[in-house]
Motif scaffolding. Sequence first.
Motif, PDB file in Angstrom:
ATOM      1  N   CYS A  34       0.820  -1.186  -0.125  1.00 53.00           N
ATOM      2  CA  CYS A  34      -0.071  -0.107   0.121  1.00 53.00           C
ATOM      3  C   CYS A  34       0.823   1.229   0.112  1.00 53.00           C
ATOM      4  O   CYS A  34       1.788   1.211   0.681  1.00 53.00           O
ATOM      5  CB  CYS A  34      -0.965  -0.006   1.286  1.00 53.00           C
ATOM      6  N   LEU A  35       0.556   2.327  -0.920  1.00 53.15           N
ATOM      7  CA  LEU A  35       1.382   3.281  -0.943  1.00 53.15           C
ATOM      8  C   LEU A  35       0.444   4.698  -0.163  1.00 53.15           C
ATOM      9  O   LEU A  35      -0.825   4.836  -0.540  1.00 53.15           O
ATOM     10  CB  LEU A  35       1.686   3.774  -2.478  1.00 53.15           C
ATOM     11  N   ILE A  36       1.023   5.637   0.733  1.00 56.96           N
ATOM     12  CA  ILE A  36       0.307   6.512   1.180  1.00 56.96           C
ATOM     13  C   ILE A  36       0.783   7.808   0.724  1.00 56.96           C
ATOM     14  O   ILE A  36       2.305   8.115   0.943  1.00 56.96           O
ATOM     15  CB  ILE A  36       0.082   6.428   2.667  1.00 56.96           C
ATOM     16  N   ILE A  58       4.876   5.490   2.897  1.00 54.17           N
ATOM     17  CA  ILE A  58       4.269   6.566   3.009  1.00 54.17           C
ATOM     18  C   ILE A  58       5.474   7.665   2.451  1.00 54.17           C
ATOM     19  O   ILE A  58       6.582   7.510   2.625  1.00 54.17           O
ATOM     20  CB  ILE A  58       4.312   7.250   4.530  1.00 54.17           C
ATOM     21  N   CYS A  59       4.735   8.344   1.444  1.00 53.75           N
ATOM     22  CA  CYS A  59       5.839   9.160   0.565  1.00 53.75           C
ATOM     23  C   CYS A  59       5.337  10.568   0.205  1.00 53.75           C
ATOM     24  O   CYS A  59       3.985  10.827   0.333  1.00 53.75           O
ATOM     25  CB  CYS A  59       6.223   8.536  -0.540  1.00 53.75           C
ATOM     26  N   THR A  60       6.061  11.089  -0.580  1.00 53.26           N
ATOM     27  CA  THR A  60       5.760  12.589  -1.000  1.00 53.26           C
ATOM     28  C   THR A  60       5.620  12.645  -2.456  1.00 53.26           C
ATOM     29  O   THR A  60       5.567  11.287  -3.052  1.00 53.26           O
ATOM     30  CB  THR A  60       6.692  13.686  -0.454  1.00 53.26           C
ATOM     31  N   GLU A  61       5.489  13.522  -3.193  1.00 46.55           N
ATOM     32  CA  GLU A  61       5.484  13.637  -4.643  1.00 46.55           C
ATOM     33  C   GLU A  61       6.756  12.947  -5.319  1.00 46.55           C
ATOM     34  O   GLU A  61       6.791  12.668  -6.176  1.00 46.55           O
ATOM     35  CB  GLU A  61       5.312  15.085  -5.299  1.00 46.55           C
ATOM     36  N   LEU A  62       7.711  12.805  -4.567  1.00 49.73           N
ATOM     37  CA  LEU A  62       9.128  12.147  -4.884  1.00 49.73           C
ATOM     38  C   LEU A  62       8.855  10.825  -5.647  1.00 49.73           C
ATOM     39  O   LEU A  62       9.418  10.400  -6.760  1.00 49.73           O
ATOM     40  CB  LEU A  62       9.786  11.822  -3.791  1.00 49.73           C
ATOM     41  N   SER A 122      -2.779  19.193  -8.072  1.00 45.78           N
ATOM     42  CA  SER A 122      -3.206  19.229  -9.407  1.00 45.78           C
ATOM     43  C   SER A 122      -3.825  18.028  -9.900  1.00 45.78           C
ATOM     44  O   SER A 122      -3.545  17.100  -9.325  1.00 45.78           O
ATOM     45  CB  SER A 122      -2.066  19.803 -10.165  1.00 45.78           C
ATOM     46  N   ILE A 123      -4.602  18.208 -11.038  1.00 47.78           N
ATOM     47  CA  ILE A 123      -5.010  16.879 -11.686  1.00 47.78           C
ATOM     48  C   ILE A 123      -3.580  16.061 -12.324  1.00 47.78           C
ATOM     49  O   ILE A 123      -4.037  14.743 -12.181  1.00 47.78           O
ATOM     50  CB  ILE A 123      -6.050  17.229 -13.018  1.00 47.78           C
ATOM     51  N   ILE A 124      -2.730  16.822 -12.657  1.00 45.84           N
ATOM     52  CA  ILE A 124      -1.634  15.857 -13.220  1.00 45.84           C
ATOM     53  C   ILE A 124      -0.835  15.036 -12.189  1.00 45.84           C
ATOM     54  O   ILE A 124      -0.708  13.911 -12.114  1.00 45.84           O
ATOM     55  CB  ILE A 124      -0.692  16.762 -13.993  1.00 45.84           C
ATOM     56  N   SER A 125      -0.667  15.789 -11.059  1.00 45.86           N
ATOM     57  CA  SER A 125      -0.377  14.995  -9.680  1.00 45.86           C
ATOM     58  C   SER A 125      -1.038  13.858  -9.310  1.00 45.86           C
ATOM     59  O   SER A 125      -0.862  12.818  -8.870  1.00 45.86           O
ATOM     60  CB  SER A 125      -0.198  15.926  -8.694  1.00 45.86           C
ATOM     61  N   TYR A 126      -2.606  14.057  -9.470  1.00 44.49           N
ATOM     62  CA  TYR A 126      -3.539  13.024  -8.981  1.00 44.49           C
ATOM     63  C   TYR A 126      -3.195  11.947  -9.891  1.00 44.49           C
ATOM     64  O   TYR A 126      -3.360  10.627  -9.476  1.00 44.49           O
ATOM     65  CB  TYR A 126      -5.079  13.624  -9.053  1.00 44.49           C
ATOM     66  N   VAL A 127      -3.257  11.927 -11.394  1.00 43.32           N
ATOM     67  CA  VAL A 127      -3.130  10.888 -12.324  1.00 43.32           C
ATOM     68  C   VAL A 127      -2.047  10.209 -11.914  1.00 43.32           C
ATOM     69  O   VAL A 127      -1.904   8.729 -11.925  1.00 43.32           O
ATOM     70  CB  VAL A 127      -3.346  11.425 -13.456  1.00 43.32           C
ATOM     71  N   HIS A 128      -0.888  10.872 -11.829  1.00 46.71           N
ATOM     72  CA  HIS A 128       0.392  10.111 -11.330  1.00 46.71           C
ATOM     73  C   HIS A 128       0.459   9.274 -10.108  1.00 46.71           C
ATOM     74  O   HIS A 128       1.078   8.303  -9.963  1.00 46.71           O
ATOM     75  CB  HIS A 128       1.738  10.991 -11.638  1.00 46.71           C
ATOM     76  N   ARG A 129      -0.070   9.674  -9.070  1.00 49.31           N
ATOM     77  CA  ARG A 129      -0.273   9.259  -7.922  1.00 49.31           C
ATOM     78  C   ARG A 129      -0.961   8.031  -7.983  1.00 49.31           C
ATOM     79  O   ARG A 129      -0.587   6.814  -7.753  1.00 49.31           O
ATOM     80  CB  ARG A 129      -0.856   9.937  -6.632  1.00 49.31           C
ATOM     81  N   VAL A 130      -2.098   8.051  -8.567  1.00 43.59           N
ATOM     82  CA  VAL A 130      -3.299   6.997  -8.518  1.00 43.59           C
ATOM     83  C   VAL A 130      -2.558   5.731  -9.329  1.00 43.59           C
ATOM     84  O   VAL A 130      -2.953   4.534  -9.277  1.00 43.59           O
ATOM     85  CB  VAL A 130      -4.689   7.459  -9.038  1.00 43.59           C
ATOM     86  N   GLY A 131      -1.577   6.381 -10.636  1.00 45.64           N
ATOM     87  CA  GLY A 131      -1.359   5.570 -11.563  1.00 45.64           C
ATOM     88  C   GLY A 131      -0.257   4.530 -11.078  1.00 45.64           C
ATOM     89  O   GLY A 131       0.381   3.723 -11.713  1.00 45.64           O
TER      90      GLY A 131
END
Length: 572
Positions: A351-353, A403-407, A428-437
Amino acid sequence: MNRHDWMRILTKGYRPPKTTTKEKTPVKKTLATPEEKIESNSFEEDSSVSDSEDISSQEIIESKERKPKSKERLFQLKQEEINHFRNKNHIYVYGSDIPAPVECFEQLRTDFDVNDKVIKNLYSEKYLKPTPIQMQAWPLLLKRREVLACAPTGSGKTAAFLMPIIHYLKAPRRKGFRAIILAPTRELAKQIARESDRMTEGLGLKTNIINKVRESNNSPYFKKFVTTPNRLIYLLEVDEEVRKIAENVEWLIVDESDKLFEDGKNGFRDQLATIFRACCGPNVVRAMFSATLSFDVEEWCKLNLYDVATVSIGMRNTCPDVEQSLSFCASNAGKMLEIHNLLRNGYEIPCLIFVQTKERAKKLCEEILLTGRPVRSIHSDMSQTKRDEIVKQFRQRKIWILICTELMGRGIDFKGVNLVINYDFPPSIISYVHRVGRTGRAGKKGRAITFWSMEDKPLLRNIAWVMKNSGSEVPDWILNIKSSSQKERKRFAKNVPDRGDVTEGMKDQLKKKKRKNEIKNQTDEGDLTEENTEESKPKKRKLKNDEKPKKINKNNNNKKIKKKRKPVKVGR
């Protein structure tokens, strides 16, 4: 000429010229003899045979006279087949003279003469057939076209640009670095280098990645150079030999291009401009790959890349293989209770948080560690060796929760991540897509949960529509929220709200919970006597000797009594 002469002429296929019609004279009908009947029947049979022979001869002549289909028609039919195949695989292209997509690995050998070892290495990477981005990117790059590609996370973008580079480099030559691949983080650069080594097995090509600037090896056997922008710029400024080699670079690939083109301290737009000016050889081929595609990157590529071809897979900025949901948490205490409920009710590891800052990552890690679960945090304060060790343990399932940041939100491929939790709302939307991806990769299904509060309302509607377009269920009232302007969204991305301490408000919650548990235990044990209940009740205030009890008007308890104002005398 009698009847028999006409019969001979007709059997030879001859037809006499038409004569002018004359007025017919009435002829008396007479009964025919048996001999005449036989002759008339033979005449009808011969005439039918001659007619059939004439029809067949006419068909042969017409078939000879038919012309073959024109080249334009054949090209049109072929293009319709290609468009049908692209629509079937959700491939969308833009540009001139774009080649047909590749359907199988054997087509690489027959059409482009790709080495058998490269194809064998593709099979060893567990690719049964090309993915949609590979189907269209390979023929473009093998024809040395400049490409701007956008495809969902986990769709095989790395192999899409590595295979054409390996095909053209073929064998080591004493020309220094011939291909440069840029990535926004060192973790992603290492991942690209590992995949490159697997794909070049048996070919003698080596990949160099710089961990430290002093360790940069300019050996002629290193043909591919994977690095971050800042390290390459330092080498270009310090080492004159590197500047000369950069002029002869044949391939320049930018992975996660939308991140590198961001403005401000988090972006690398100025560094990229310096690198593009340095790699100015006549034979250089440039390509941009990313999971999201912003308008600025697309416009820049159209202006600065030569004859660029744009390739998009599926609907842009979506994650179709991820089940996404929203969870409202009014405060930090609410988020902490929600995360404990999720972990208590069962979850699939790993799991990633994602959190907003490294301070919150450290604090949240300490809180979850108290529950006895194997959890670690990763952030920029750690040394590179420690970060690599944590990533390695997470891949080996020794760590269940990371547990991580945008890194870690860009391009890192963790096999089999089942759950992603956005503890702090993405900027941002771009950040959301990359996180969920990070989950739902390579055709597998995943799950993502995003916590939100009233502070995140400017971006809530946009991210809700990303979920809707990805096939997830979202409440209608969230989709109908008034949309924020572009300026408000940019302001939200630059000035993210201060989230405070992770444990903020938890003390009050713990006190209330502790008090409830004490009362529950007392009732279960039967210790709740009249004395205990009287102690828990608020004590009544004793009246003084001269003080009288206030009268309570039962009918008008909630009504406030308005005092009449005295008239004010105004002087002359």
